[in-house]
Design a protein around this motif. Sequence first.
Motif, PDB file in Angstrom:
ATOM      1  N   LEU A  10      39.692 -36.132 -12.432  1.00 41.31           N
ATOM      2  CA  LEU A  10      38.808 -37.166 -12.890  1.00 41.31           C
ATOM      3  C   LEU A  10      37.554 -37.326 -12.122  1.00 41.31           C
ATOM      4  CD1 LEU A  10      38.220 -39.607 -14.899  1.00 41.31           C
ATOM      5  CD2 LEU A  10      39.486 -40.756 -13.062  1.00 41.31           C
ATOM      6  N   PRO A  87      30.613 -36.669 -20.445  1.00 43.58           N
ATOM      7  CA  PRO A  87      31.904 -36.917 -21.149  1.00 43.58           C
ATOM      8  C   PRO A  87      32.577 -36.069 -21.971  1.00 43.58           C
ATOM      9  CG  PRO A  87      30.517 -38.976 -20.834  1.00 43.58           C
ATOM     10  CD  PRO A  87      29.570 -37.675 -20.218  1.00 43.58           C
ATOM     11  N   THR A  90      35.081 -33.461 -21.318  1.00 45.57           N
ATOM     12  CA  THR A  90      36.622 -33.721 -21.176  1.00 45.57           C
ATOM     13  C   THR A  90      37.351 -33.180 -22.038  1.00 45.57           C
ATOM     14  OG1 THR A  90      36.065 -35.992 -20.689  1.00 45.57           O
ATOM     15  CG2 THR A  90      38.225 -35.769 -21.459  1.00 45.57           C
ATOM     16  N   GLN A 118      43.615 -30.519 -16.760  1.00 45.99           N
ATOM     17  CA  GLN A 118      43.127 -31.431 -17.296  1.00 45.99           C
ATOM     18  C   GLN A 118      41.807 -31.715 -16.712  1.00 45.99           C
ATOM     19  OE1 GLN A 118      43.721 -33.384 -20.219  1.00 45.99           O
ATOM     20  NE2 GLN A 118      41.464 -34.014 -19.970  1.00 45.99           N
ATOM     21  N   THR A 120      38.535 -34.677 -16.772  1.00 47.68           N
ATOM     22  CA  THR A 120      38.389 -35.862 -17.579  1.00 47.68           C
ATOM     23  C   THR A 120      36.999 -36.232 -16.792  1.00 47.68           C
ATOM     24  OG1 THR A 120      40.599 -36.455 -17.918  1.00 47.68           O
ATOM     25  CG2 THR A 120      39.076 -38.198 -18.149  1.00 47.68           C
ATOM     26  N   SER A 122      34.204 -39.306 -16.873  1.00 45.04           N
ATOM     27  CA  SER A 122      34.155 -40.846 -17.132  1.00 45.04           C
ATOM     28  C   SER A 122      32.597 -41.050 -17.317  1.00 45.04           C
ATOM     29  CB  SER A 122      34.681 -41.761 -16.308  1.00 45.04           C
ATOM     30  OG  SER A 122      34.262 -41.684 -14.862  1.00 45.04           O
TER      31      SER A 122
END
Length: 123
Positions: A10, A87, A90, A118, A120, A122
């Motif tokens: 993230l 974003p 992602t 993954q 991600t 934000s």
Amino acid sequence: VQLQASGGGLVQAGGSLRVFCAASLRTFSTYTMAWFRQAPRKEREFVASISWGEGSTYYANSVKGRFTISRDNAKETVYLQMTSLKPEDTAVYYCAARRGTVYQTSPDAFDYWGQGTQVTVSS
């Protein structure tokens, strides 16, 4: 044959992240390596590729200038350095391998795939 992608996580928009893919491919140095990504409810899309020989690279327009693909044949590893993340970046990122041109962007043309990592971003 195994491709193991790692390094996802993230990160805030504008940040950077590096994902990498460790391969156990016989004669790794003869394979063109690539990264693809797949966001929820979207098709898998090409991100970047690097040739087996001189290390020629090819990028999707959406990541050109922000992402850099590289490889270390001695370590049998391919990297994707991602900067200025958005974003819309992602997705699950997959590494893939094939023998052939670096300009092939269709997932169907690739013979071997990693399990994905993954990423991600934000807002």
